[in-house]
Design an enzyme around this catalytic site. Sequence first.
Site, mmCIF file in Angstrom:
data_model
loop_
_atom_site.group_PDB
_atom_site.id
_atom_site.type_symbol
_atom_site.label_atom_id
_atom_site.label_comp_id
_atom_site.label_asym_id
_atom_site.label_seq_id
_atom_site.Cartn_x
_atom_site.Cartn_y
_atom_site.Cartn_z
ATOM 1 N N ASN A 140 3.955 4.088 -10.329
ATOM 2 C CA ASN A 140 2.840 4.184 -11.279
ATOM 3 C C ASN A 140 1.470 4.303 -10.611
ATOM 4 O O ASN A 140 0.494 4.649 -11.257
ATOM 5 C CB ASN A 140 2.894 2.938 -12.185
ATOM 6 C CG ASN A 140 1.657 2.761 -13.022
ATOM 7 O OD1 ASN A 140 1.380 3.557 -13.911
ATOM 8 N ND2 ASN A 140 0.882 1.726 -12.708
ATOM 9 N N SER A 175 -0.153 12.341 -15.852
ATOM 10 C CA SER A 175 -1.383 12.204 -16.642
ATOM 11 C C SER A 175 -1.407 13.289 -17.701
ATOM 12 O O SER A 175 -0.904 14.403 -17.478
ATOM 13 C CB SER A 175 -2.610 12.350 -15.728
ATOM 14 O OG SER A 175 -3.778 12.577 -16.511
ATOM 15 N N ASP A 188 0.877 -1.169 0.000
ATOM 16 C CA ASP A 188 0.000 0.000 0.000
ATOM 17 C C ASP A 188 0.916 1.221 0.000
ATOM 18 O O ASP A 188 1.580 1.501 0.999
ATOM 19 C CB ASP A 188 -0.897 -0.007 1.249
ATOM 20 C CG ASP A 188 -1.784 1.228 1.318
ATOM 21 O OD1 ASP A 188 -1.719 2.078 0.405
ATOM 22 O OD2 ASP A 188 -2.541 1.347 2.308
ATOM 23 N N TYR A 233 -7.353 15.471 -8.385
ATOM 24 C CA TYR A 233 -6.523 14.513 -9.131
ATOM 25 C C TYR A 233 -5.453 15.248 -9.929
ATOM 26 O O TYR A 233 -4.274 14.906 -9.890
ATOM 27 C CB TYR A 233 -7.425 13.697 -10.056
ATOM 28 C CG TYR A 233 -6.696 12.738 -10.971
ATOM 29 C CD1 TYR A 233 -6.199 11.525 -10.493
ATOM 30 C CD2 TYR A 233 -6.515 13.030 -12.321
ATOM 31 C CE1 TYR A 233 -5.536 10.642 -11.342
ATOM 32 C CE2 TYR A 233 -5.864 12.152 -13.170
ATOM 33 C CZ TYR A 233 -5.375 10.962 -12.677
ATOM 34 O OH TYR A 233 -4.725 10.084 -13.514
ATOM 35 N N GLY A 263 -1.758 5.543 -9.023
ATOM 36 C CA GLY A 263 -2.490 6.794 -8.922
ATOM 37 C C GLY A 263 -3.961 6.470 -8.782
ATOM 38 O O GLY A 263 -4.441 5.510 -9.393
#
Length: 282
Positions: A95, A148, A68, A161, A97
């Site tokens: 990686n 992103s 985690d 985000y 997200g």
Amino acid sequence: MYARAMGSLGKVAVITGGGSGLGAALGQVFAAEGMAVAVLDIDEAAARQTAAGLAGEFGVPTAPVPVDVGDAGSIMAAAHRVEADLGGCDVLCANVGVQQFGAVDRLTDDDWRFVLDVNVLGTVRTVRAFLPLLRARTGWRRIVLTASSSVLAPGVRMAAYQTTKFAVMGFGETLREELAGEGIGVTVLFPGGMITRHLESSAAARPTALASTGAQPDDLDAMLAHRPMTEHDVVTPEHAVRNLLADLRADEPYSLTHGSHRPVYEQRRAAMDAAFDRMEAE
Ligand SMILES: NC(=O)c1ccc[n+]([C@@H]2O[C@H](COP(=O)([O-])OP(=O)(O)OC[C@H]3O[C@@H](n4cnc5c(N)ncnc54)[C@H](O)[C@@H]3O)[C@@H](O)[C@H]2O)c1
């Protein structure tokens, strides 16, 4: 096949969120190069399944490791486990997200805490835990941070985000400067829309203690209405990673996958250039 990795590429790739979607596709990229792959994921079953699939398809050593990234102790334990099972780390893909929709005036503190803890601190913790393993190696070493494409063309109802993904880019740019003298390249990856289980995995990974959310049922529709997507804007994760290895070999700071966000990005660049021009014209 594993011996092939002793050449120009490193020997061991470590991927957080490797159990599915983009992370699993990254695993294929490195396994196809003969590298061993550590598949780290909060979803232990997904990590096991992906690791077994890579071992079966490519004949490389793999290690599924439950982790985690929201928990510093968990990611440190994962680094020890990778070192014990696969001997080190040459390529690290931070990686993981999670998605968090919500209008700026409705996002709750818990919404912000969730994405900041996983996307930002999770990325930082991952790098901190694995940096000693990368530094212990010589030769080809890389860190890949998943941001992103929404950083390049921000949309509505995704402030939390997107803010975290801007932070991932900022962290990556700083990290690249700090590690430049050590031969460890840092590349920020900007995926566009992909067909993955991102929304489901984000909901599953949200701690139950953070129950309240300001997300509304119409957030996704509002986001899509603001920045309409064409069929070229959503691809499989396997397609999204097709050029990554070439970018890593060239030690590129940024890697793009697909999508039609360039015109929006160009507007930002033009506005920033104009700001420079005004400043320099004083
Ligand atoms: N899917 C998209 O359209 C898209 C677009 C741009 C960027 N991204 C980014 O790509 C990355 C991968 O997402 P994806 O689309 O492949 O989704 P995915 O759900 O297929 O994969 C994410 C994985 O991360 C794992 N995970 C979630 N929380 C975790 C935690 N706290 N610790 C460890 N593992 C955890 C999940 O179990 C899952 O296996 C994310 O950083 C995401 O923000 C996705």
